[in-house]
Design a protein around this motif. Structure first.
Motif, PDB file in Angstrom:
ATOM      1  N   ASN A  50     -10.636  40.220 -33.632  1.00  0.00           N
ATOM      2  CA  ASN A  50      -9.487  40.140 -34.538  1.00  0.00           C
ATOM      3  C   ASN A  50      -8.348  41.076 -34.173  1.00  0.00           C
ATOM      4  OD1 ASN A  50     -10.386  38.301 -36.900  1.00  0.00           O
ATOM      5  ND2 ASN A  50     -12.143  39.592 -36.456  1.00  0.00           N
ATOM      6  N   LYS A  51      -8.336  41.541 -32.922  1.00  0.00           N
ATOM      7  CA  LYS A  51      -7.254  42.423 -32.489  1.00  0.00           C
ATOM      8  C   LYS A  51      -5.935  41.679 -32.577  1.00  0.00           C
ATOM      9  CE  LYS A  51      -8.764  45.969 -29.358  1.00  0.00           C
ATOM     10  NZ  LYS A  51      -9.023  46.359 -28.007  1.00  0.00           N
ATOM     11  N   PRO A  52      -4.934  42.321 -33.176  1.00  0.00           N
ATOM     12  CA  PRO A  52      -3.626  41.660 -33.196  1.00  0.00           C
ATOM     13  C   PRO A  52      -3.081  41.539 -31.778  1.00  0.00           C
ATOM     14  CG  PRO A  52      -3.540  43.815 -34.301  1.00  0.00           C
ATOM     15  CD  PRO A  52      -4.941  43.597 -33.830  1.00  0.00           C
ATOM     16  N   LYS A  53      -2.507  40.404 -31.504  1.00  0.00           N
ATOM     17  CA  LYS A  53      -1.930  40.188 -30.177  1.00  0.00           C
ATOM     18  C   LYS A  53      -0.615  40.943 -30.095  1.00  0.00           C
ATOM     19  CE  LYS A  53      -4.017  35.744 -29.305  1.00  0.00           C
ATOM     20  NZ  LYS A  53      -4.759  35.351 -30.439  1.00  0.00           N
ATOM     21  N   GLU A  54      -0.431  41.646 -28.986  1.00  0.00           N
ATOM     22  CA  GLU A  54       0.828  42.340 -28.782  1.00  0.00           C
ATOM     23  C   GLU A  54       1.897  41.318 -28.450  1.00  0.00           C
ATOM     24  OE1 GLU A  54       0.875  45.797 -26.333  1.00  0.00           O
ATOM     25  OE2 GLU A  54      -1.173  46.329 -26.915  1.00  0.00           O
ATOM     26  N   ILE A  55       3.015  41.464 -29.090  1.00  0.00           N
ATOM     27  CA  ILE A  55       4.120  40.536 -28.879  1.00  0.00           C
ATOM     28  C   ILE A  55       4.999  41.072 -27.762  1.00  0.00           C
ATOM     29  CG2 ILE A  55       6.145  39.476 -29.918  1.00  0.00           C
ATOM     30  CD1 ILE A  55       4.662  39.629 -32.607  1.00  0.00           C
ATOM     31  N   ASN A  56       5.214  40.246 -26.792  1.00  0.00           N
ATOM     32  CA  ASN A  56       6.058  40.611 -25.661  1.00  0.00           C
ATOM     33  C   ASN A  56       7.503  40.688 -26.149  1.00  0.00           C
ATOM     34  OD1 ASN A  56       7.642  40.618 -23.314  1.00  0.00           O
ATOM     35  ND2 ASN A  56       6.074  39.516 -22.166  1.00  0.00           N
ATOM     36  N   PRO A  57       8.174  41.825 -25.959  1.00  0.00           N
ATOM     37  CA  PRO A  57       9.552  41.951 -26.435  1.00  0.00           C
ATOM     38  C   PRO A  57      10.510  40.938 -25.812  1.00  0.00           C
ATOM     39  CG  PRO A  57       8.914  43.874 -25.128  1.00  0.00           C
ATOM     40  CD  PRO A  57       7.698  43.026 -25.304  1.00  0.00           C
ATOM     41  N   LEU A  58      10.114  40.366 -24.679  1.00  0.00           N
ATOM     42  CA  LEU A  58      10.980  39.347 -24.068  1.00  0.00           C
ATOM     43  C   LEU A  58      11.075  38.094 -24.922  1.00  0.00           C
ATOM     44  CD1 LEU A  58       9.982  39.695 -20.304  1.00  0.00           C
ATOM     45  CD2 LEU A  58      12.049  40.528 -21.436  1.00  0.00           C
ATOM     46  N   PHE A  59      10.098  37.885 -25.822  1.00  0.00           N
ATOM     47  CA  PHE A  59      10.157  36.713 -26.694  1.00  0.00           C
ATOM     48  C   PHE A  59      11.361  36.790 -27.633  1.00  0.00           C
ATOM     49  CE2 PHE A  59       5.315  36.102 -26.266  1.00  0.00           C
ATOM     50  CZ  PHE A  59       5.492  35.309 -25.154  1.00  0.00           C
ATOM     51  N   GLU A  60      11.891  37.996 -27.859  1.00  0.00           N
ATOM     52  CA  GLU A  60      13.069  38.141 -28.704  1.00  0.00           C
ATOM     53  C   GLU A  60      14.300  37.484 -28.067  1.00  0.00           C
ATOM     54  OE1 GLU A  60      13.918  42.008 -30.242  1.00  0.00           O
ATOM     55  OE2 GLU A  60      11.803  42.460 -30.546  1.00  0.00           O
ATOM     56  N   LEU A  61      14.244  37.245 -26.774  1.00  0.00           N
ATOM     57  CA  LEU A  61      15.367  36.615 -26.086  1.00  0.00           C
ATOM     58  C   LEU A  61      15.516  35.146 -26.460  1.00  0.00           C
ATOM     59  CD1 LEU A  61      14.864  38.068 -22.487  1.00  0.00           C
ATOM     60  CD2 LEU A  61      16.462  38.857 -24.235  1.00  0.00           C
ATOM     61  N   ILE A  62      14.411  34.543 -26.884  1.00  0.00           N
ATOM     62  CA  ILE A  62      14.437  33.119 -27.220  1.00  0.00           C
ATOM     63  C   ILE A  62      15.369  32.894 -28.408  1.00  0.00           C
ATOM     64  CG2 ILE A  62      13.064  31.152 -28.023  1.00  0.00           C
ATOM     65  CD1 ILE A  62      10.675  32.486 -26.531  1.00  0.00           C
ATOM     66  N   GLY A  63      16.310  32.013 -28.234  1.00  0.00           N
ATOM     67  CA  GLY A  63      17.229  31.652 -29.309  1.00  0.00           C
ATOM     68  C   GLY A  63      18.420  32.569 -29.457  1.00  0.00           C
ATOM     69  N   MET A  64      18.584  33.543 -28.555  1.00  0.00           N
ATOM     70  CA  MET A  64      19.713  34.463 -28.681  1.00  0.00           C
ATOM     71  C   MET A  64      21.046  33.759 -28.476  1.00  0.00           C
ATOM     72  SD  MET A  64      18.372  37.921 -26.832  1.00  0.00           S
ATOM     73  CE  MET A  64      19.437  39.156 -27.541  1.00  0.00           C
ATOM     74  N   CYS A  65      21.070  32.797 -27.596  1.00  0.00           N
ATOM     75  CA  CYS A  65      22.320  32.094 -27.295  1.00  0.00           C
ATOM     76  C   CYS A  65      22.289  30.729 -27.961  1.00  0.00           C
ATOM     77  CB  CYS A  65      22.509  31.961 -25.783  1.00  0.00           C
ATOM     78  SG  CYS A  65      22.633  33.534 -24.943  1.00  0.00           S
ATOM     79  N   LYS A  66      22.511  30.709 -29.257  1.00  0.00           N
ATOM     80  CA  LYS A  66      22.488  29.453 -30.006  1.00  0.00           C
ATOM     81  C   LYS A  66      23.827  28.734 -29.845  1.00  0.00           C
ATOM     82  CE  LYS A  66      19.106  31.061 -33.246  1.00  0.00           C
ATOM     83  NZ  LYS A  66      18.793  31.644 -34.476  1.00  0.00           N
ATOM     84  N   GLY A  67      23.744  27.441 -29.906  1.00  0.00           N
ATOM     85  CA  GLY A  67      24.969  26.671 -29.802  1.00  0.00           C
ATOM     86  C   GLY A  67      25.357  26.446 -28.353  1.00  0.00           C
ATOM     87  N   VAL A  68      26.651  26.328 -28.124  1.00  0.00           N
ATOM     88  CA  VAL A  68      27.169  26.074 -26.782  1.00  0.00           C
ATOM     89  C   VAL A  68      27.149  27.373 -25.989  1.00  0.00           C
ATOM     90  CG1 VAL A  68      29.146  25.259 -25.454  1.00  0.00           C
ATOM     91  CG2 VAL A  68      28.635  24.244 -27.676  1.00  0.00           C
ATOM     92  N   SER A  69      26.579  27.321 -24.814  1.00  0.00           N
ATOM     93  CA  SER A  69      26.502  28.504 -23.948  1.00  0.00           C
ATOM     94  C   SER A  69      27.779  28.659 -23.149  1.00  0.00           C
ATOM     95  CB  SER A  69      25.323  28.374 -22.981  1.00  0.00           C
ATOM     96  OG  SER A  69      24.126  28.254 -23.689  1.00  0.00           O
ATOM     97  N   PRO A  70      28.187  29.886 -22.878  1.00  0.00           N
ATOM     98  CA  PRO A  70      29.374  30.104 -22.047  1.00  0.00           C
ATOM     99  C   PRO A  70      29.162  29.525 -20.645  1.00  0.00           C
ATOM    100  CG  PRO A  70      28.613  32.163 -23.045  1.00  0.00           C
ATOM    101  CD  PRO A  70      27.588  31.119 -23.332  1.00  0.00           C
ATOM    102  N   ALA A  71      30.230  29.094 -20.029  1.00  0.00           N
ATOM    103  CA  ALA A  71      30.148  28.482 -18.697  1.00  0.00           C
ATOM    104  C   ALA A  71      29.633  29.455 -17.650  1.00  0.00           C
ATOM    105  CB  ALA A  71      31.517  27.945 -18.296  1.00  0.00           C
ATOM    106  N   ASP A  72      29.878  30.739 -17.845  1.00  0.00           N
ATOM    107  CA  ASP A  72      29.458  31.739 -16.863  1.00  0.00           C
ATOM    108  C   ASP A  72      28.152  32.445 -17.258  1.00  0.00           C
ATOM    109  OD1 ASP A  72      30.494  33.131 -19.012  1.00  0.00           O
ATOM    110  OD2 ASP A  72      31.523  34.616 -17.765  1.00  0.00           O
ATOM    111  N   LEU A  73      27.364  31.831 -18.111  1.00  0.00           N
ATOM    112  CA  LEU A  73      26.136  32.451 -18.606  1.00  0.00           C
ATOM    113  C   LEU A  73      25.178  32.835 -17.483  1.00  0.00           C
ATOM    114  CD1 LEU A  73      24.364  33.346 -20.969  1.00  0.00           C
ATOM    115  CD2 LEU A  73      23.461  31.021 -21.077  1.00  0.00           C
ATOM    116  N   ALA A  74      25.010  31.959 -16.499  1.00  0.00           N
ATOM    117  CA  ALA A  74      24.081  32.239 -15.406  1.00  0.00           C
ATOM    118  C   ALA A  74      24.499  33.481 -14.629  1.00  0.00           C
ATOM    119  CB  ALA A  74      23.975  31.040 -14.474  1.00  0.00           C
TER     120      ALA A  74
END
Length: 92
Positions: A50-74
């Protein structure tokens, strides 16, 4: 090798159902160990399952850029992530 703090025991008083006590006594007798050892083993097993799974902080990146992404995002993703992160941090 475990350090001495990990081996230090803490006394706990618990209540068991009569059937639980009966089964613990039986198992301890069959294994030739103390009832406390049976309970410690059971607690270790429960914790491992029953050990709680550690959440990878990189998962916080998901959904950060909602909507239309800037053309120079890459090309400028670091700048956008930093701006969004600091914006979220200030809102908290």
């Amino acid at each position: 090798m475990q350090n001495s703090k990990e081996n230090h025991m803490v006394r706990k008083q618990i209540y068991l159902k009569r059937e639980q006590e009966k089964q613990i006594k039986k198992i301890a007798r069959l294994r030739n160990v103390s009832e406390a050892e049976i309970i410690r083993t059971a607690v270790d097993s429960f914790i491992a399952q029953n050990k709680p799974k550690e959440i990878n902080p990189l998962f916080e990146l998901i959904g950060m850029c909602k909507g239309v992404s800037p053309a120079d995002l890459a090309e400028n993703h670091d700048r956008y992530l930093t701006e969004d992160y600091h914006g979220r941090k200030e809102k908290k």
